[in-house]
Write a protein that holds these residues in place. Structure first.
Motif, PDB file in Angstrom:
ATOM      1  N   PRO A   1      72.007 -16.825  65.467  1.00 36.84           N
ATOM      2  CA  PRO A   1      71.195 -17.707  64.578  1.00 36.84           C
ATOM      3  C   PRO A   1      70.795 -18.924  65.304  1.00 36.84           C
ATOM      4  CG  PRO A   1      73.206 -16.744  63.264  1.00 36.84           C
ATOM      5  CD  PRO A   1      73.270 -16.340  64.661  1.00 36.84           C
ATOM      6  N   GLU A   2      71.785 -19.651  66.242  1.00 40.35           N
ATOM      7  CA  GLU A   2      71.556 -20.520  67.090  1.00 40.35           C
ATOM      8  C   GLU A   2      70.457 -20.443  68.298  1.00 40.35           C
ATOM      9  OE1 GLU A   2      75.675 -18.898  68.244  1.00 40.35           O
ATOM     10  OE2 GLU A   2      74.541 -19.476  66.498  1.00 40.35           O
ATOM     11  N   ASP A   3      69.926 -19.300  68.453  1.00 43.62           N
ATOM     12  CA  ASP A   3      69.150 -18.981  69.408  1.00 43.62           C
ATOM     13  C   ASP A   3      67.558 -18.943  68.648  1.00 43.62           C
ATOM     14  OD1 ASP A   3      70.855 -18.931  71.293  1.00 43.62           O
ATOM     15  OD2 ASP A   3      70.951 -16.893  71.391  1.00 43.62           O
ATOM     16  N   GLY A   4      67.559 -19.239  67.521  1.00 47.26           N
ATOM     17  CA  GLY A   4      66.326 -19.076  66.583  1.00 47.26           C
ATOM     18  C   GLY A   4      65.304 -20.328  66.702  1.00 47.26           C
ATOM     19  N   THR A   5      64.456 -20.438  65.822  1.00 47.86           N
ATOM     20  CA  THR A   5      63.573 -21.630  65.650  1.00 47.86           C
ATOM     21  C   THR A   5      63.053 -21.698  64.235  1.00 47.86           C
ATOM     22  OG1 THR A   5      61.434 -22.497  66.585  1.00 47.86           O
ATOM     23  CG2 THR A   5      61.496 -19.948  66.387  1.00 47.86           C
ATOM     24  N   TYR A   6      62.189 -22.639  63.937  1.00 37.37           N
ATOM     25  CA  TYR A   6      61.422 -22.955  62.675  1.00 37.37           C
ATOM     26  C   TYR A   6      60.329 -22.057  62.495  1.00 37.37           C
ATOM     27  CZ  TYR A   6      64.596 -26.870  61.481  1.00 37.37           C
ATOM     28  OH  TYR A   6      65.984 -27.697  61.280  1.00 37.37           O
ATOM     29  N   ALA A   7      59.921 -21.776  61.214  1.00 38.15           N
ATOM     30  CA  ALA A   7      58.696 -21.081  60.872  1.00 38.15           C
ATOM     31  C   ALA A   7      58.152 -21.442  59.567  1.00 38.15           C
ATOM     32  CB  ALA A   7      58.978 -19.739  60.908  1.00 38.15           C
ATOM     33  N   TRP A   8      57.089 -21.464  59.422  1.00 40.40           N
ATOM     34  CA  TRP A   8      56.435 -22.005  58.166  1.00 40.40           C
ATOM     35  C   TRP A   8      55.574 -20.873  57.263  1.00 40.40           C
ATOM     36  CZ3 TRP A   8      57.407 -24.986  62.332  1.00 40.40           C
ATOM     37  CH2 TRP A   8      57.981 -26.108  61.959  1.00 40.40           C
ATOM     38  N   GLY A   9      55.387 -20.941  56.318  1.00 42.09           N
ATOM     39  CA  GLY A   9      54.668 -19.996  55.471  1.00 42.09           C
ATOM     40  C   GLY A   9      54.229 -20.403  53.817  1.00 42.09           C
ATOM     41  N   LYS A  10      53.493 -19.740  53.385  1.00 38.76           N
ATOM     42  CA  LYS A  10      53.214 -19.992  51.874  1.00 38.76           C
ATOM     43  C   LYS A  10      53.502 -18.636  50.989  1.00 38.76           C
ATOM     44  CE  LYS A  10      49.563 -23.596  52.304  1.00 38.76           C
ATOM     45  NZ  LYS A  10      48.163 -24.028  52.057  1.00 38.76           N
ATOM     46  N   THR A  11      53.386 -17.545  51.940  1.00 34.89           N
ATOM     47  CA  THR A  11      53.518 -16.275  51.299  1.00 34.89           C
ATOM     48  C   THR A  11      54.381 -15.379  52.346  1.00 34.89           C
ATOM     49  OG1 THR A  11      51.636 -15.113  52.141  1.00 34.89           O
ATOM     50  CG2 THR A  11      51.589 -16.223  50.044  1.00 34.89           C
ATOM     51  N   VAL A  12      55.067 -14.162  51.918  1.00 34.68           N
ATOM     52  CA  VAL A  12      55.753 -13.407  52.872  1.00 34.68           C
ATOM     53  C   VAL A  12      55.021 -12.982  53.789  1.00 34.68           C
ATOM     54  CG1 VAL A  12      57.273 -11.305  53.031  1.00 34.68           C
ATOM     55  CG2 VAL A  12      57.302 -12.732  50.899  1.00 34.68           C
ATOM     56  N   SER A  13      53.620 -12.527  53.892  1.00 37.84           N
ATOM     57  CA  SER A  13      52.951 -11.850  54.824  1.00 37.84           C
ATOM     58  C   SER A  13      52.586 -13.048  55.915  1.00 37.84           C
ATOM     59  CB  SER A  13      51.485 -11.207  54.211  1.00 37.84           C
ATOM     60  OG  SER A  13      50.989 -12.465  53.537  1.00 37.84           O
ATOM     61  N   GLU A  14      52.092 -14.386  55.294  1.00 36.89           N
ATOM     62  CA  GLU A  14      52.039 -15.629  56.251  1.00 36.89           C
ATOM     63  C   GLU A  14      53.361 -15.859  57.118  1.00 36.89           C
ATOM     64  OE1 GLU A  14      50.474 -19.969  55.982  1.00 36.89           O
ATOM     65  OE2 GLU A  14      50.125 -18.708  54.244  1.00 36.89           O
ATOM     66  N   LEU A  15      54.394 -15.695  56.424  1.00 37.52           N
ATOM     67  CA  LEU A  15      55.633 -16.015  57.036  1.00 37.52           C
ATOM     68  C   LEU A  15      56.013 -15.070  58.065  1.00 37.52           C
ATOM     69  CD1 LEU A  15      58.254 -17.782  57.312  1.00 37.52           C
ATOM     70  CD2 LEU A  15      59.140 -16.488  55.670  1.00 37.52           C
ATOM     71  N   LEU A  16      55.540 -13.838  58.086  1.00 40.54           N
ATOM     72  CA  LEU A  16      55.862 -12.952  59.076  1.00 40.54           C
ATOM     73  C   LEU A  16      54.973 -12.977  60.127  1.00 40.54           C
ATOM     74  CD1 LEU A  16      56.223  -9.656  56.681  1.00 40.54           C
ATOM     75  CD2 LEU A  16      57.983 -10.593  57.851  1.00 40.54           C
ATOM     76  N   GLN A  17      53.715 -13.467  59.965  1.00 39.10           N
ATOM     77  CA  GLN A  17      52.948 -13.540  60.994  1.00 39.10           C
ATOM     78  C   GLN A  17      53.206 -14.549  62.051  1.00 39.10           C
ATOM     79  OE1 GLN A  17      48.640 -14.006  59.463  1.00 39.10           O
ATOM     80  NE2 GLN A  17      48.852 -11.960  58.831  1.00 39.10           N
ATOM     81  N   ASP A  18      53.775 -15.782  61.258  1.00 39.35           N
ATOM     82  CA  ASP A  18      54.235 -16.959  61.789  1.00 39.35           C
ATOM     83  C   ASP A  18      55.494 -16.535  62.640  1.00 39.35           C
ATOM     84  OD1 ASP A  18      54.131 -19.672  62.757  1.00 39.35           O
ATOM     85  OD2 ASP A  18      55.597 -20.232  61.359  1.00 39.35           O
ATOM     86  N   CYS A  19      56.176 -15.769  62.098  1.00 39.49           N
ATOM     87  CA  CYS A  19      57.559 -15.309  62.677  1.00 39.49           C
ATOM     88  C   CYS A  19      57.364 -14.658  64.381  1.00 39.49           C
ATOM     89  CB  CYS A  19      58.352 -14.474  61.665  1.00 39.49           C
ATOM     90  SG  CYS A  19      59.109 -15.287  60.577  1.00 39.49           S
TER      91      CYS A  19
END
Length: 960
Positions: A855-873
């Motif tokens: 988990p400490e090797d991760g980063t932040y992501a944003w989204g309004k829906t699950v599909s948008e969050l998956l694209q940002d990830c």
């Protein structure tokens, strides 16, 4: 430096001369942003490019004209590389791998999954960030290239090893290895195999050399490496005293210590520091007071003094010398003082400084810690030793499992010797010679490696990585080792330390208990073919490293390696004897696509990739240059194509000049002559440019014609993938824009004139104050009508107002056409919906990390829906495949958007099931073992056949 209040600039104003500020030649780009201009060139001459006179505002406190020199942190961009396996010849198989996104100031973060909090732990330095980025890139190479083991080393195309990704260019080709050396892909397969064989043979010979050097260890004694002060490290070195017949000391302890202190102070005053010399003087002047129970019993007479023979033997080289003398006699005495120790009352005391004893510093004791000189303490358990005379070892009182030992992990030399450490006790008869000591009371010395010759040879073999069966032939001895059981569990196979360490990943090895004599299986005649032992090329059964044959074996393999290298060098010289073709450079003037003939850069390039790289850098392109065009839009892919186009262009220019000179009417004869000239031109072109010439070589072109063509630079237009824009298009667009500006300027001027005229007419009408005429009517609604007067507009005013409205409509049409040209895609007006003041936005921020990672090797992501969050990830984690599934840190799948909370820790997967870092590591080990078994046993070894059980067959038979 000029004061800011003394700097002035002209700000562009007005629409009569648009774009005047673009002609200003100022280095600072801030002037262009503010539409500032200056009529003087940097050389001091007047700028003739302006459309004089200049119209603008004189602005004070302007920015400096030169670009300010400041170190600004450039935005970080992950490096993208083309990666191949080590030695792969086919470059078309290269895979593009994007480096990890680690920006400057990157911090590690420890995330608590229960409290869902983020705590900043540490901020890495630039060097540590480079190492983390490099290791993460190697991990990606291991997974994407499907390597048999973890990637460990990186090389460029020339074979130079790379240690940081910041030294590489974008899309550069690199080669990844699993730890082996560079394999030149330009060599043939046979040459590559020879190169690998020679490197493996050299590695095996180096192990034999280390064994021979360590096995020659003679009598070494304990010695202080530097000045005799607290904290000095210890080592074993050759003794300066003569180990002859033992001479007994018959002098009382108090007199002996006084004489030693006086002699040491007089002879080596510059060896010790002032604090140690003061202690020696005090001990020499005052007799030590002892109680009766502190008196040590001696076997010699009390009235005996130090024998003259011993005094002569120990101090025969001590002579009156000058201060700071560096003679051999003084250095020998210096060493002798450093090598004298006494074991008394459980402590090993330095005779040169009796207040210093051997000990281990630090609260936590562990194997491998260095032994140093420490201040003598009565209650110091870490400086007291138990001498076991039967095992010839010194055990630490605070931890009897740790003994005084000589470290052999690093090869010693004559200058520094071998360091002394504490090590875990090895209760073996052979293989632990570095833990054996002999305390010689007569000369006050501790002798290391006090053991048998066989014990020394086995110890040397273990530390050099050589199989012990090559040292002892067909003899079972007690030594450290490992064993593993056969598949049926009935037969036990035993290996020595070196063989066990080389096979530790292949078999479930267990450590042998002491007292089990055995011979390593690698040296027996009944060994299996895959038991190569610690050597890579040499067979263990063929190597004889016994005390008499070790040097002969080493000389034989060294001579063999030298002869093989000479043969390989001779063959390589014959292959490389062909002269390398000289690459001719081409002068080019490069323009940015769409800039026309503005801001051209002169570039000299020998290859097409070099040309693209130079264009990207000098033209300041936002992306890498990928397409090159000529002035007529012809795409260029090689330098040869560019030179061919220049030849055609020169012929066309010559033909056009002839046509202008000859104004005669064109007839059939003229057409025949032109066709003949065209055929002749094609023949000349084919003769001067043969088809056998390679794509990037210019050696087949006639030198005189090439010199003539390349005398002037060839103009090209470079783009990053955009289509070609003609050079004249920019001039036409600028001319059209200028015409539109002038037209609009004339309309605005006419409109201002008409508005001024209408104001004048209205003012005259009001100023006249003419009364109106009252006309009676028969209408009951409006019995009286007012006609004329100062409130009624005249006919001239009405006509002028119609003309003003028509002009304003025409101006609005022109502005609408300009907006359409600037924004060709019409945007629909979006209705603004009223939003609640306290309504929270639907966008959520979460902390994401890769499946199987930490988990400490991760980063932040944003989204309004699950599909948008998956694209940002997918974009933020630089995933090789799109993200498809989300999990909690506990492994529970996330199905809906309502299950996601703000600042939640989420594991992102590409479609696979949830994996912890431990499970991912086990999966990689399984893959590595699978490939390793295939390589060793053959492709049939991994064929798995699953057959149903007999119970299932019987049940199926009954149902049928």
């Amino acid at each position: 430096m000029t004061s800011i209040t003394l700097r002035w600039a002209i700000k562009h104003e007005g629409t009569s001369k648009p774009g005047q500020w673009k002609h200003s030649r100022v280095e600072n780009p801030l002037w262009n942003k503010l539409t500032y201009m200056w009529p003087v060139l940097p050389s001091g001459q007047l700028n003739e490019e302006f459309d004089w006179p200049i119209q603008g505002l004189l602005v004070p406190s302007s920015p400096p004209m030169k670009k300010p020199i400041c170190k600004t942190t450039e935005p970080y961009a992950p490096v993208r590389l083309r990666v191949l396996r080590n030695g792969d010849k086919n470059r078309n198989r290269s895979l593009t791998i994007l480096g990890p996104h680690i920006s400057p100031g990157w911090k590690t973060q420890s995330v608590h999954t229960d409290k869902k909090e983020k705590i900043c732990v540490t901020k890495y330095t630039e060097t540590e960030m480079d190492q983390i980025e490099f290791h993460q890139f190697l991990e990606r190479c291991t997974e994407i290239l499907n390597l048999p083991s973890a990637a460990r080393r990186l090389y460029n195309e020339k074979g130079k090893e790379i240690f940081a990704l910041k030294d590489l260019q974008r899309d550069e080709l690199v080669y990844v290895s699993c730890g082996e050396h560079w394999i030149n892909p330009d060599l043939s397969i046979a040459q590559q195999k020879k190169q690998i064989f020679l490197r493996n043979l050299a590695s095996d010979i180096s192990k034999i050399e280390i064994f021979c050097s360590i096995s020659k260890i003679e009598a070494l004694v304990l010695e202080v490496q530097s000045d005799i002060v607290s904290g000095s490290k210890l080592a074993v070195h050759k003794s300066v005293a003569i180990f002859g017949e033992e001479k007994q000391v018959t002098e009382p302890e108090e007199k002996q210590m006084q004489k030693d202190a006086l002699t040491t102070e007089n002879a080596s005053s510059e060896i010790l520091d002032s604090h140690a010399r003061a202690h020696l003087r005090m001990k020499a002047c005052h007799t030590l007071l002892r109680y009766a129970w502190q008196e040590a019993s001696h076997d010699f007479d009390e009235d005996d003094s130090l024998p003259k023979k011993m005094e002569k033997g120990l101090f025969e080289n001590v002579e009156p010398q000058k201060k700071y003398s560096c003679s051999p006699k003084h250095s020998k005495l210096h060493k002798h003082c450093h090598q004298q120790f006494e074991y008394r009352d459980g402590q090993i005391i330095s005779l040169a400084a009796p207040q210093l004893v051997l000990g281990v510093q630090g609260p936590s004791l562990r194997s491998g810690m260095e032994v140093v000189l420490v201040e003598k303490k009565s209650d110091g358990s870490n400086q007291r030793w138990i001498h076991q005379e039967d095992s010839r070892t010194f055990h630490l009182v605070s931890n009897p499992d740790l003994v005084l030992a000589v470290s052999m992990t690093k090869t010693g030399n004559e200058v520094c010797g071998y360091p002394v450490i504490v090590q875990k006790y090895k209760p073996y008869n052979n293989g632990a010679a570095n833990q054996k000591w002999r305390y010689m009371k007569d000369i006050k010395a501790l002798v290391a490696f006090h053991s048998t010759a066989l014990d020394k040879e086995i110890t040397s073999a273990n530390y050099a990585g050589v199989c012990t069966s090559s040292v002892i032939k067909e003899e079972n001895i007690d030594q450290p080792g490992y064993y593993y059981l056969s598949p049926d569990g009935k037969r036990k196979t035993m290996l020595c330390l070196a063989c066990g360490q080389s096979m530790r990943t292949e078999k479930g090895l267990k450590q042998l208990l002491p007292g089990v004599p055995f011979l390593c299986i690698s040296g027996t005649k009944t060994q299996k073919p895959f038991l190569q032992g610690p050597f890579k090329v040499i067979s263990v059964a063929e190597v004889d490293l016994s005390c008499d044959e070790a040097e002969k074996t080493l000389s034989y393999y060294q001579a063999r390696l030298l002869s093989l290298r000479m043969k390989t060098c001779t063959q390589a010289a014959s292959h490389s004897g062909m002269a390398a073709t000289h690459q001719k450079a081409v002068k080019i003037i490069a323009y940015k696509n769409g800039d026309g003939y503005h801001n051209g850069k002169l570039i000299v390039a020998g290859t097409f990739p070099m040309l693209l790289t130079e264009c990207t850098e000098k033209l300041g392109l936002a992306r890498a240059a990928s397409k090159v065009y000529t002035k007529d839009g012809t795409p260029i892919f090689t330098l040869r194509d560019l030179v061919l186009w220049a030849l055609d262009d020169s012929f066309l220019q010559r033909d056009s000049e002839k046509q202008k000179q000859d104004a005669a009417p064109v007839g059939k004869e003229q057409i025949i002559v032109e066709s003949m000239e065209e055929n002749l031109r094609m023949k000349v072109k084919n003769r001067l440019f043969p088809k056998s010439v390679t794509s990037d070589s210019l050696d087949g072109i006639d030198k005189s014609l090439l010199t003539l063509i390349l005398r002037n630079p060839i103009a090209i237009w470079v783009s990053s993938g955009e289509p070609f824009l003609p050079p004249n298009a920019l001039q036409k667009a600028e001319k059209l824009e200028k015409q539109n500006w002038l037209k609009k300027d004339r309309i605005l001027a006419d409109l201002d004139t008409m508005r001024h005229k209408i104001r004048q007419l209205k003012g005259r009408r009001v100023a006249a104050c003419q009364p109106a005429t009252m006309v009676p009517t028969k209408s009951p609604v409006q019995p009286v009508v007012v006609e004329g007067g100062w409130t009624k507009q005249t006919q001239e005013e009405i006509k002028l107002m119609k003309l003003i409205r028509h002009t304003e409509a025409h101006l609005s049409e022109i502005r609408a056409m300009e907006s359409k040209r600037n924004f060709p895609v019409a945007t629909k007006p979006i209705a603004v919906k009223p939003s609640s003041l306290y309504k929270q936005p639907n966008t959520k921020r979460v902390w994401i990390y890769l499946n199987g990672g930490r988990p400490e090797d991760g980063t932040y992501a944003w989204g309004k829906t699950v599909s948008e969050l998956l694209q940002d990830c997918s974009s933020r984690l630089k995933m090789t495949h799109p993200a498809r599934a989300l999990y909690t840190p506990d492994g529970e799948p996330i199905q809906s958007w309502d299950d996601i909370e703000r600042d939640m820790v989420i594991c992102v997967s590409m479609g696979h099931g949830f994996k912890t870092p431990k499970e991912l590591k086990q999966l990689m080990e399984i893959r590595a073992n699978y490939v390793r078994i295939q390589r060793q046993e053959g492709p049939q070894a991994t064929d798995i056949v699953v057959s149903p059980s007999t119970k299932l067959l019987s049940l199926a038979h009954l149902h049928s």
